[in-house]
Design an enzyme around this catalytic site. Structure first.
Site, mmCIF file in Angstrom:
data_model
loop_
_atom_site.group_PDB
_atom_site.id
_atom_site.type_symbol
_atom_site.label_atom_id
_atom_site.label_comp_id
_atom_site.label_asym_id
_atom_site.label_seq_id
_atom_site.Cartn_x
_atom_site.Cartn_y
_atom_site.Cartn_z
ATOM 1 N N GLU A 59 0.793 -1.228 0.000
ATOM 2 C CA GLU A 59 0.000 0.000 0.000
ATOM 3 C C GLU A 59 0.824 1.277 0.000
ATOM 4 O OE1 GLU A 59 -0.491 -2.593 2.055
ATOM 5 O OE2 GLU A 59 -2.391 -3.415 1.335
ATOM 6 N N PHE A 84 -6.020 -0.914 5.400
ATOM 7 C CA PHE A 84 -4.825 -0.991 4.560
ATOM 8 C C PHE A 84 -4.590 0.308 3.780
ATOM 9 C CE2 PHE A 84 -6.524 -5.511 4.396
ATOM 10 C CZ PHE A 84 -5.817 -5.907 5.513
ATOM 11 N N HIS A 110 -14.886 -1.581 3.845
ATOM 12 C CA HIS A 110 -14.589 -2.375 5.040
ATOM 13 C C HIS A 110 -14.154 -1.507 6.216
ATOM 14 C CE1 HIS A 110 -14.783 -5.309 1.883
ATOM 15 N NE2 HIS A 110 -14.691 -6.325 2.727
ATOM 16 N N ASP A 118 -13.973 -10.876 10.172
ATOM 17 C CA ASP A 118 -12.510 -10.852 10.064
ATOM 18 C C ASP A 118 -11.837 -10.335 11.330
ATOM 19 O OD1 ASP A 118 -12.302 -12.051 7.622
ATOM 20 O OD2 ASP A 118 -12.137 -10.196 6.477
#
Lengths: 315, 298
Positions: A59, A84, A110, A118
């Site tokens: 990233e 991320f 997310h 998760d």
């Protein structure tokens, strides 16, 4: 009983909106980090492969390349999960994008606990705090898929760094199709005179439910959708706080540095009235999104309680 | 004179005609090797003067990178100081942004801004910042945090391809900077995306902030690393303008991969007590050291 609302996925809406505006904005390129199916940019990848670049889960480079493209006249939409896309390359966002004031559109899905199973490392509960700390960024947290469409189009047509915060889970649709999003201008979604609930993201829907519960107890709650966290509509916050004399903030984000902090700052500086905050108090765990919303207290009942408490604190 | 711009003012008046001549002629002009060697001699003095006047800055890496920058700006790159945002320009990205005094000396000499502005380096209200920022004419990228320039350069290189433009993108990296993971993320992805118009130059001066690179973090085999990441690699003497020009010209031809040039240099090149001395990575000379350095560079 609270309203039953249609559910829709903001991340799917994002992917579809990009396709819709592809021809109108020939400078748009889409950059991904190996999560393109999850963030729905695979739709673009398959349709415009020459305007799509994958960088894998790397990233720092992802943001750096986006900055270079923006400096060369492109409009990069960079997408991955919020943990991320914001946390991992924060320094690239700071030095290249914010200090360079480059036209990078960071759209992350997310975010928050709606990511669910998760678990805590995947729950982006700090993204608003981080990104709002970067001076050049415009930050938008849409309430639903209708608003997402317009936020994405607005970002495409507005120069400068953008962050748009989306969810994994489908969320209730609170807007009609004829709704018109206005960047930087708060939207009153329900009128009321006893208390104002400032909400963002999925908590707009939850707060509308809370307002209905309050009405059953004879309390009229105003609900204001703060879709643009930065630059925030200070005038709308000051006016509503002054008129109702008590406020609640409601967000699916850590209590530090998000909507609650912004509202408290504006209220404290301009029109000191009681402020109550409904927000995450810390990290969560693996479970279904709706289970986590209940366990973390992001419910209509909790917003109602916060509103009653704020009202009780009026001098 | 310490801490004032007075020396510069005097220098400025003496060389103004010369500088204006350069400014008018950078676009497309290829300076000869002896001309560029003369420029290097002149700009080494500017670097020391700039840092001494500011009272802080990074002399070591500014002196090691100088010939690389001169070869690019006075022979290899297509650029136009009168039009810094010319869309077809070759791009130069200073990733090791702390070595800005060397960069600024070259930009001023090339005509991007008046040479006397070097005296404002690191001063209030200046447009030449401690680390290079695009507020300075000719600077493409904000810098100061290591490892970012190769990614940024790759973004420029891919944009060129999308626009059907022929420009090349040059990124100058420090060798210590190659400790950053982002460099290798960028290296891997530049090869994957076939960025053949991208050239990375590593200023291999073997010293980083604290100590020698071999002591802080071993980089060798550096050439092999770039090769294995899918790059065409050349290793040269980074102070030889002959080798620099020949290699940078070669990098524009026969390309199927991005090109990496490992330029072996001497940190602090040209000032005896700064050469190979980790102590001069990031500090200004004092009055005595300044006088001695300028005497050596006369």
């Amino acid at each position: 009983m609270v309203a039953q609302r249609k559910m829709a996925s903001t991340r799917q809406t994002y992917g579809e909106t990009l396709i819709e505006i592809a021809d109108s904005y020939p400078d748009i390129v889409v950059l991904g980090g190996d999560l393109n199916v999850s963030v729905f940019t695979h739709l673009w990848r398959d349709k415009y492969p020459e305007r799509f670049f994958d960088f894998g889960p790397a990233e720092q480079n992802l943001i750096g390349v986006g900055a270079g493209m923006a400096a060369s006249g492109k409009t990069p939409f960079v997408s991955t999960f919020s943990v991320f896309g914001v946390g991992r390359p924060f320094d690239q966002l700071r030095v290249l994008v914010s200090q360079g004031n480059l036209n990078v559109k960071l759209v992350c899905t997310h975010a928050g606990i709606l990511t669910g199973e998760d678990g805590m490392s995947a729950h982006g509960i700090e993204d608003l705090s981080l990104i709002c700390s970067l001076p050049s960024f415009t930050v938008v947290s849409p309430a639903d898929s209708v608003e997402t469409v317009q936020a994405v189009k607005t970002a495409a047509g507005t120069d400068g760094p953008f962050y748009i915060r989306l969810s994994r889970a489908a969320t209730p649709v609170v807007h009609d199709e004829d709704y018109r999003f206005e960047l930087g201008k708060a939207e009153q979604v329900r009128d009321g005179s006893d208390v104002t609930i400032f909400a963002t993201g999925v908590m707009v829907s939850v707060s509308l439910d809370a307002a209905e519960l309050l009405e059953q107890e004879g309390v009229q709650a105003r609900v204001i959708n703060i879709h643009t966290l930065k630059p925030v509509d200070e005038g709308a916050i000051v006016a509503a706080a002054g008129e109702t004399g008590a406020v609640v903030s409601a967000e699916e984000h850590y209590f530090h540095g998000g909507l609650g902090s912004i509202v408290a700052q504006v209220v404290g500086q301009n029109v000191p009235v009681p402020v109550e905050m409904v927000a995450l108090q810390g990290y969560s765990e693996s479970a279904r999104a709706e289970e986590l919303m209940i366990k973390c207290g992001l419910t209509a009942d909790k917003v109602k309680e916060a509103a009653l408490k704020a009202i009780s604190r009026k001098p | 004179m310490a801490g004032t711009g007075q020396d510069f003012k005097t220098c400025w008046e003496l060389i103004v005609t010369d500088m204006m001549g350069s400014a008018a002629s950078t676009k497309g002009q290829k300076h000869s090797i002896p001309e560029m060697q003369a420029i290097a001699r002149e700009l080494r003095r500017d670097i020391i003067q700039t840092i001494y006047t500011a009272g802080s800055g990074h002399p070591g890496g500014s002196l090691s990178e100088l010939e690389i920058l001169i070869a690019l700006y006075f022979h290899v790159m297509n650029h136009d100081a009168a039009n810094p945002r010319w869309p077809d320009r070759d791009r130069f990205i200073l990733s090791k942004g702390h070595a800005s005094p060397g960069f600024y000396a070259v930009l001023a000499k090339a005509g991007y801004f008046p040479r006397e502005e070097l005296a404002t380096y690191r001063q209030l209200n200046s447009r030449i910042q401690g680390h290079a920022h695009p507020m300075t004419p000719g600077v493409e990228m904000n810098s100061g945090s290591l490892g970012m320039g190769l990614s940024f350069a790759l973004g420029c290189a891919l944009a060129a391809r999308l626009d059907g433009k022929k420009y090349n993108v040059y990124a100058l990296l420090g060798d210590g900077e190659c400790d950053e993971g982002e460099i290798w993320e960028a290296a891997m992805s530049a090869a994957h995306h076939n960025a053949t118009n991208l050239v990375a130059i590593v200023d291999r001066n073997r010293i980083q902030n604290d100590r020698f690179t071999d002591d802080v973090m071993r980089l060798e085999p550096l050439r092999r690393k770039w090769q294995d990441f899918g790059w065409r690699v050349y290793e040269i003497d980074g102070h030889s303008l002959d080798e620099l020009v020949a290699t940078l010209e070669k990098a524009r031809r026969g390309r199927t991969k991005p090109t990496a040039i490992i330029a072996n240099t001497v940190k602090g090149k040209g000032v005896s007590f700064m050469e190979n001395n980790p102590g001069f990575h990031g500090r200004a000379p004092n009055a005595e050291e300044f006088a001695k350095a300028m005497e050596e560079l006369a």
